[in-house]
Design an enzyme around this catalytic site. Structure first.
Site, mmCIF file in Angstrom:
data_model
loop_
_atom_site.group_PDB
_atom_site.id
_atom_site.type_symbol
_atom_site.label_atom_id
_atom_site.label_comp_id
_atom_site.label_asym_id
_atom_site.label_seq_id
_atom_site.Cartn_x
_atom_site.Cartn_y
_atom_site.Cartn_z
ATOM 1 N N SER A 1 0.797 -1.226 0.000
ATOM 2 C CA SER A 1 0.000 0.000 0.000
ATOM 3 C C SER A 1 0.827 1.273 0.000
ATOM 4 O O SER A 1 0.362 2.298 -0.481
ATOM 5 C CB SER A 1 -0.959 -0.006 1.184
ATOM 6 N N HIS B 1 -5.325 -3.081 -2.975
ATOM 7 C CA HIS B 1 -4.898 -2.109 -4.002
ATOM 8 C C HIS B 1 -4.766 -2.713 -5.399
ATOM 9 O O HIS B 1 -4.458 -1.993 -6.347
ATOM 10 C CB HIS B 1 -3.574 -1.464 -3.591
ATOM 11 N N LYS C 1 -11.722 1.108 -2.319
ATOM 12 C CA LYS C 1 -10.620 1.734 -3.055
ATOM 13 C C LYS C 1 -11.006 1.827 -4.544
ATOM 14 O O LYS C 1 -11.808 2.659 -4.890
ATOM 15 C CB LYS C 1 -9.332 0.987 -2.764
#
Ligand SMILES: *Cc1c(COP(=O)(O)O)cnc(C)c1O
Length: 383
Positions: free
Chosen positions: A176, A204, A236
């Protein structure tokens, strides 16, 4: 309270104090923070979906149909048809037999690791894993060993030396704060050799990597036999909120019975699940978002290289500019702010000591001229 005050004062002296800025806009390339209009490179809304009209409208419809909240935990009547449909769609999307929704990625990691591992077991984690995986391993009561970042020889040694009824290896898919991708094939092979289970946190990678946005495992061509536990988040690249674990039927049934952060918490609002379903459609179909994102990342890296900026080899939207001291990182971040650009300084303990950085994130909603503005400001920021 005076010991807390002293700790806060020390944090301030160390330039590690954090404060919140108040947002008055939806996520996007241009945001309003503390009343200032800023060009933002701080969001994880990688595909630019958080404010997409289809998602917002699915959210509103969901709220009209199901109400504002779910009213109960999943096992006590809170599991709506919207949640169920989203789980089925996520299973299909990830190519796995089943998926299970959690309220956040933090809770998914905590609930899953503590359900799978306990006293007598051994958990292994990459040194740069996300805090939620670290806390989950600690909370499990298993022996917890950390291996040097992406160092497979080190992991192999630990797997050999450490006995354990169950061995569980934990890694971020995309790290990350660094943006690099875990050596997933190597990890899968090593885990097979040592009869260990591999769990990948793809917060991610999900939506961003892989031909259809299926994440780092899709990109590496690894299935649920090689990587039995996959965690993905919906807050995200999906631009919404929530998380899921995907794997075999037995794993999912076990988690429904045993994952405490699943059992003992209120289900997500069904409207959130409806927004996530709308987002999944965009993630699957809008290849152009991933293409545009890749072009912008290349543009940034090319420009930064020309300026001689030290960028690690990350080909994901996470582009860290490693500066070193917290003080310097804050200085550069503050300079950018004076030029109307928001790229926060990330400092210890989020990153190792001496590696404070600007964590620059690029999204499909940025335009080439935004990247150029950032590069120009970075050039001017240098002493
Ligand atoms: C953000 C993040 C999480 C936590 O997910 P939330 O849904 O925000 O709680 C977990 N793992 C990684 C690697 C993350 O970056």
């Amino acid at each position: 309270m005076s010991s807390l005050a002293a700790a806060l004062a020390q944090r301030q002296r160390d330039r590690l104090y954090r404060r919140r800025r108040i947002a008055d806009s939806p996520p996007g390339p241009e945001v309003v923070l503390d009343g200032h209009k800023l060009l933002s490179f701080a969001s994880n809304d990688y595909l630019g979906l958080a404010n997409h009209p289809e998602l917002v409208s699915a959210y509103a419809h969901g709220a009209r149909r199901y109400g504002a909240g779910s009213g109960a935990a999943h096992l006590l009547g809170g599991h709506s048809r919207a949640h169920h449909a989203l789980e089925e769609e996520l299973a299909e999307f990830t190519g796995r037999p089943r998926a299970l929704l959690f309220s956040t990625g933090f809770m998914a990691n905590l609930g899953t690791v503590t359900a799978l591992a306990g006293r007598g077991d051994a958990v292994f984690g990459d040194r740069l894993n996300h805090a939620s995986l670290v806390d989950a391993a600690r909370a499990s009561g298993a022996v917890f060993k950390r291996f040097r970042h992406a160092d497979m020889a080190h992991l192999a040694t630990l797997l050999e030396q450490q006995p354990g009824r169950l061995k569980l290896v934990l890694t971020d898919g995309v790290f990350s704060m660094d943006g690099d991708i875990a050596p997933l094939e190597h990890l899968a092979r090593l885990c097979r050799q040592h009869q260990a289970w591999l769990m990948v946190d793809d917060a991610h990678g999900m939506g961003v990597l892989g031909r259809h946005g299926g994440g780092s495992l899709q990109q590496a061509g690894l299935n649920h036999h090689q990587v039995p536990v996959l965690m993905g988040t919906l807050g995200k690249a999906f631009g919404v909120f929530g998380a899921f674990v995907a794997g075999e039927d037995t794993l999912i049934e076990y988690l429904i019975q045993q994952a405490r952060s699943y059992v003992y918490t209120t289900a997500l609002p069904p409207a959130v699940a409806e927004a996530a379903r709308a987002s999944l459609k965009r993630v699957r179909e809008d290849h152009w978002r991933r293409e545009r994102l890749a072009e912008l990342v290349t543009r940034f890296r090319h420009g930064a290289t020309q300026l001689g900026l030290p960028l690690p080899a990350s080909h994901t939207p996470i582009q860290p500019l490693i500066i070193g001291s917290s003080e310097e990182a804050l200085k550069v971040s503050e300079y950018l702010l004076s030029r109307g650009i928001w790229a926060p300084a990330i400092r210890p303990p989020t990153v190792p000591k001496g590696s404070a950085r600007l964590r620059i994130t690029i999204t499909a909603a940025h335009r080439p001229e935004h990247i150029d503005r950032l590069l120009a400001a970075l050039e001017e920021s240098r002493p």
